[in-house]
Design an enzyme around this catalytic site. Sequence first.
Site, PDB file in Angstrom:
ATOM      1  N   GLY A 200       0.820  -1.211   0.000  1.00  0.00           N
ATOM      2  CA  GLY A 200       0.000   0.000   0.000  1.00  0.00           C
ATOM      3  C   GLY A 200       0.847   1.251   0.000  1.00  0.00           C
ATOM      4  O   GLY A 200       0.571   2.205   0.739  1.00  0.00           O
ATOM      5  N   ALA A 201       1.876   1.273  -0.861  1.00  0.00           N
ATOM      6  CA  ALA A 201       2.894   2.330  -0.735  1.00  0.00           C
ATOM      7  C   ALA A 201       2.842   3.397  -1.818  1.00  0.00           C
ATOM      8  O   ALA A 201       3.774   4.177  -1.946  1.00  0.00           O
ATOM      9  CB  ALA A 201       4.287   1.699  -0.697  1.00  0.00           C
ATOM     10  N   SER A 202       1.736   3.485  -2.573  1.00  0.00           N
ATOM     11  CA  SER A 202       1.736   4.526  -3.604  1.00  0.00           C
ATOM     12  C   SER A 202       1.302   5.874  -3.049  1.00  0.00           C
ATOM     13  O   SER A 202       1.491   6.901  -3.666  1.00  0.00           O
ATOM     14  CB  SER A 202       0.844   4.118  -4.777  1.00  0.00           C
ATOM     15  OG  SER A 202      -0.460   3.938  -4.336  1.00  0.00           O
TER      16      SER A 202
ATOM     17  N   ASP B 218      -3.026  -7.517  -4.590  1.00  0.00           N
ATOM     18  CA  ASP B 218      -4.091  -7.387  -3.590  1.00  0.00           C
ATOM     19  C   ASP B 218      -3.683  -8.292  -2.426  1.00  0.00           C
ATOM     20  O   ASP B 218      -3.764  -9.519  -2.529  1.00  0.00           O
ATOM     21  CB  ASP B 218      -5.425  -7.827  -4.192  1.00  0.00           C
ATOM     22  CG  ASP B 218      -6.548  -7.818  -3.167  1.00  0.00           C
ATOM     23  OD1 ASP B 218      -6.277  -7.578  -1.971  1.00  0.00           O
ATOM     24  OD2 ASP B 218      -7.702  -8.069  -3.568  1.00  0.00           O
TER      25      ASP B 218
ATOM     26  N   ASN C 222       1.698  -2.337   5.479  1.00  0.00           N
ATOM     27  CA  ASN C 222       1.059  -1.030   5.656  1.00  0.00           C
ATOM     28  C   ASN C 222      -0.329  -0.950   5.023  1.00  0.00           C
ATOM     29  O   ASN C 222      -1.167  -0.181   5.485  1.00  0.00           O
ATOM     30  CB  ASN C 222       1.981   0.039   5.049  1.00  0.00           C
ATOM     31  CG  ASN C 222       1.286   1.367   4.864  1.00  0.00           C
ATOM     32  OD1 ASN C 222       1.138   2.136   5.821  1.00  0.00           O
ATOM     33  ND2 ASN C 222       0.817   1.658   3.654  1.00  0.00           N
TER      34      ASN C 222
ATOM     35  N   SER D  18      -2.876   0.415  14.803  1.00  0.00           N
ATOM     36  CA  SER D  18      -3.543   1.704  14.994  1.00  0.00           C
ATOM     37  C   SER D  18      -3.898   1.864  16.465  1.00  0.00           C
ATOM     38  O   SER D  18      -4.121   0.859  17.159  1.00  0.00           O
ATOM     39  CB  SER D  18      -4.829   1.748  14.164  1.00  0.00           C
ATOM     40  OG  SER D  18      -5.649   2.816  14.583  1.00  0.00           O
TER      41      SER D  18
ATOM     42  N   TYR E  62     -12.396  -2.413  11.887  1.00  0.00           N
ATOM     43  CA  TYR E  62     -11.030  -1.862  11.799  1.00  0.00           C
ATOM     44  C   TYR E  62     -10.253  -2.115  13.097  1.00  0.00           C
ATOM     45  O   TYR E  62      -9.105  -2.584  13.072  1.00  0.00           O
ATOM     46  CB  TYR E  62     -11.140  -0.368  11.505  1.00  0.00           C
ATOM     47  CG  TYR E  62      -9.823   0.340  11.290  1.00  0.00           C
ATOM     48  CD1 TYR E  62      -9.140   0.221  10.078  1.00  0.00           C
ATOM     49  CD2 TYR E  62      -9.276   1.147  12.284  1.00  0.00           C
ATOM     50  CE1 TYR E  62      -7.932   0.889   9.879  1.00  0.00           C
ATOM     51  CE2 TYR E  62      -8.076   1.815  12.084  1.00  0.00           C
ATOM     52  CZ  TYR E  62      -7.411   1.682  10.876  1.00  0.00           C
ATOM     53  OH  TYR E  62      -6.222   2.341  10.686  1.00  0.00           O
TER      54      TYR E  62
ATOM     55  N   LYS F  71      -6.876  -4.371  13.592  1.00  0.00           N
ATOM     56  CA  LYS F  71      -5.624  -3.781  14.072  1.00  0.00           C
ATOM     57  C   LYS F  71      -5.186  -4.395  15.405  1.00  0.00           C
ATOM     58  O   LYS F  71      -3.989  -4.441  15.716  1.00  0.00           O
ATOM     59  CB  LYS F  71      -5.766  -2.261  14.183  1.00  0.00           C
ATOM     60  CG  LYS F  71      -5.983  -1.568  12.830  1.00  0.00           C
ATOM     61  CD  LYS F  71      -4.801  -1.771  11.902  1.00  0.00           C
ATOM     62  CE  LYS F  71      -4.897  -0.967  10.630  1.00  0.00           C
ATOM     63  NZ  LYS F  71      -3.748  -1.166   9.733  1.00  0.00           N
TER      64      LYS F  71
ATOM     65  N   ILE G 135      -3.075  10.530  11.626  1.00  0.00           N
ATOM     66  CA  ILE G 135      -1.998  11.015  10.762  1.00  0.00           C
ATOM     67  C   ILE G 135      -2.634  11.662   9.527  1.00  0.00           C
ATOM     68  O   ILE G 135      -3.620  11.124   8.989  1.00  0.00           O
ATOM     69  CB  ILE G 135      -1.098   9.825  10.314  1.00  0.00           C
ATOM     70  CG1 ILE G 135      -0.636   8.970  11.520  1.00  0.00           C
ATOM     71  CG2 ILE G 135       0.084  10.315   9.482  1.00  0.00           C
ATOM     72  CD1 ILE G 135       0.233   9.669  12.534  1.00  0.00           C
TER      73      ILE G 135
HETATM   74  P1  NAP Z   1      -4.281   5.457   2.572  1.00  0.00           P
HETATM   75  O1  NAP Z   1      -3.765   6.824   2.299  1.00  0.00           O
HETATM   76  O2  NAP Z   1      -5.732   5.169   2.405  1.00  0.00           O
HETATM   77  O3  NAP Z   1      -3.410   4.396   1.761  1.00  0.00           O
HETATM   78  C1  NAP Z   1      -3.651   3.032   1.859  1.00  0.00           C
HETATM   79  C2  NAP Z   1      -2.914   2.323   0.765  1.00  0.00           C
HETATM   80  O4  NAP Z   1      -3.222   0.910   0.841  1.00  0.00           O
HETATM   81  C3  NAP Z   1      -3.323   2.788  -0.617  1.00  0.00           C
HETATM   82  O5  NAP Z   1      -2.176   2.894  -1.426  1.00  0.00           O
HETATM   83  C4  NAP Z   1      -4.239   1.672  -1.086  1.00  0.00           C
HETATM   84  O6  NAP Z   1      -4.288   1.507  -2.495  1.00  0.00           O
HETATM   85  C5  NAP Z   1      -3.563   0.464  -0.462  1.00  0.00           C
HETATM   86  N1  NAP Z   1      -4.433  -0.712  -0.396  1.00  0.00           N
HETATM   87  C6  NAP Z   1      -5.736  -0.765  -0.007  1.00  0.00           C
HETATM   88  N2  NAP Z   1      -6.197  -2.038  -0.083  1.00  0.00           N
HETATM   89  C7  NAP Z   1      -5.156  -2.800  -0.536  1.00  0.00           C
HETATM   90  C8  NAP Z   1      -5.001  -4.173  -0.846  1.00  0.00           C
HETATM   91  N3  NAP Z   1      -6.018  -5.057  -0.695  1.00  0.00           N
HETATM   92  N4  NAP Z   1      -3.808  -4.612  -1.311  1.00  0.00           N
HETATM   93  C9  NAP Z   1      -2.771  -3.745  -1.483  1.00  0.00           C
HETATM   94  N5  NAP Z   1      -2.858  -2.432  -1.214  1.00  0.00           N
HETATM   95  C10 NAP Z   1      -4.033  -1.956  -0.745  1.00  0.00           C
HETATM   96  O7  NAP Z   1      -3.960   5.029   4.102  1.00  0.00           O
HETATM   97  P2  NAP Z   1      -2.944   5.652   5.170  1.00  0.00           P
HETATM   98  O8  NAP Z   1      -3.665   6.662   5.953  1.00  0.00           O
HETATM   99  O9  NAP Z   1      -1.661   5.977   4.516  1.00  0.00           O
HETATM  100  O10 NAP Z   1      -2.774   4.372   6.117  1.00  0.00           O
HETATM  101  C11 NAP Z   1      -1.703   3.433   5.944  1.00  0.00           C
HETATM  102  C12 NAP Z   1      -1.791   2.418   7.087  1.00  0.00           C
HETATM  103  O11 NAP Z   1      -1.744   3.110   8.336  1.00  0.00           O
HETATM  104  C13 NAP Z   1      -3.095   1.629   7.095  1.00  0.00           C
HETATM  105  O12 NAP Z   1      -2.847   0.304   7.509  1.00  0.00           O
HETATM  106  C14 NAP Z   1      -3.929   2.350   8.128  1.00  0.00           C
HETATM  107  O13 NAP Z   1      -4.889   1.515   8.701  1.00  0.00           O
HETATM  108  C15 NAP Z   1      -2.855   2.751   9.125  1.00  0.00           C
HETATM  109  N6  NAP Z   1      -3.231   3.870   9.972  1.00  0.00           N
HETATM  110  C16 NAP Z   1      -3.485   5.097   9.428  1.00  0.00           C
HETATM  111  C17 NAP Z   1      -3.838   6.144  10.287  1.00  0.00           C
HETATM  112  C18 NAP Z   1      -4.099   7.523   9.769  1.00  0.00           C
HETATM  113  O14 NAP Z   1      -4.461   8.384  10.582  1.00  0.00           O
HETATM  114  N7  NAP Z   1      -3.944   7.807   8.487  1.00  0.00           N
HETATM  115  C19 NAP Z   1      -3.945   5.917  11.658  1.00  0.00           C
HETATM  116  C20 NAP Z   1      -3.675   4.658  12.156  1.00  0.00           C
HETATM  117  C21 NAP Z   1      -3.308   3.634  11.313  1.00  0.00           C
HETATM  118  P3  NAP Z   1      -5.197   2.506  -3.424  1.00  0.00           P
HETATM  119  O15 NAP Z   1      -4.426   3.778  -3.498  1.00  0.00           O
HETATM  120  O16 NAP Z   1      -5.279   1.795  -4.714  1.00  0.00           O
HETATM  121  O17 NAP Z   1      -6.513   2.638  -2.722  1.00  0.00           O
END
Ligand code: NAP
Length: 245
Positions: free
Chosen positions: A11-13, A63, A90, A142, A155, A159, A188
């Site tokens: 999920g690193a794009s 996926d 991630n 999380s 969720y 987690k 975040i």
């Molecule tokens: P994000 O911006 O929504 O990015 C998530 C990434 O995961 C996207 O690149 C998405 O692809 C990819 N993804 C989704 N489903 C997937 C699958 N089945 N296989 C492979 N890739 C997949 O999320 P983020 O906020 O950066 O969060 C990253 C991690 O941190 C997550 O695990 C999230 O639960 C955790 N987290 C985030 C926060 C926060 O406040 N942001 C807080 C606590 C924990 P697409 O671009 O194609 O959708």
Amino acid sequence: MLKGKNAVITGASRGIGRKIAEKYASCGANVAILDIVISDAALEAKKYIEETYNVKCEVYQCDVSSTQCAKETAAKITSDFDGIDILVNNAGITRDNLIATMEEDEFDKVIDTNLKGAFNMIKALSRNFIKRKYGKIINISSISALKGLAGQANYASSKAGIIALTKVVAREFGAKNISCNAIAPGFIMTDMTKDLNSDEEFLKSIPLKRLGKTEDVANLAAFLASEYSDYITGEVIRVDGGLAI
Ligand code: NAP
């Protein structure tokens, strides 16, 4: 700090995963970016990382919730990079809803992506780590897992499962010099939380009075991937500005 290491980040794009990929590259690691689709964002990340940091960066469609897809992708990456040293689980999604109205599909999809996805990738790369007698596995959990936030039965459960999985992996693979730790971010600034930065009441509830930056998580991910964390395993570290105190 990570010179010559090979890292896989799911999920690193964009968001936190993208920042971790950049941070690792800036520390000298080659990076494999996995995403559910090979988007323009993923290709842009590859171009930016290669040009800026002069390391190898490849993008793979995967996926993570699909066991077969994880297995095939792990085999390809291991061959392309001649072995993997670091895995960051991630990739994650939310489908928030109250339990009374949460659909079965909303529960299953989140567990399959966030929890089973991490299990799939760890299993698929486990032989690689054992063969190398080296591995750093970092799982993104999380604070929702620690606090049980309302509307997040799916969720928070996924987690919390990640935390248990982290401890099991630490025990099962420790003797092979493979460590496994979890990061529990608070709120975040990413697409996942885009409405919260203007909520002043919410910001007041965070001891450090701000949302986290993706760098805040990436800095810890770099430490946990480096030799500075060599005697740490099975640990969960919050990056939340004190929110879960
Ligand atoms: P994000 O911006 O929504 O990015 C998530 C990434 O995961 C996207 O690149 C998405 O692809 C990819 N993804 C989704 N489903 C997937 C699958 N089945 N296989 C492979 N890739 C997949 O999320 P983020 O906020 O950066 O969060 C990253 C991690 O941190 C997550 O695990 C999230 O639960 C955790 N987290 C985030 C926060 C926060 O406040 N942001 C807080 C606590 C924990 P697409 O671009 O194609 O959708």
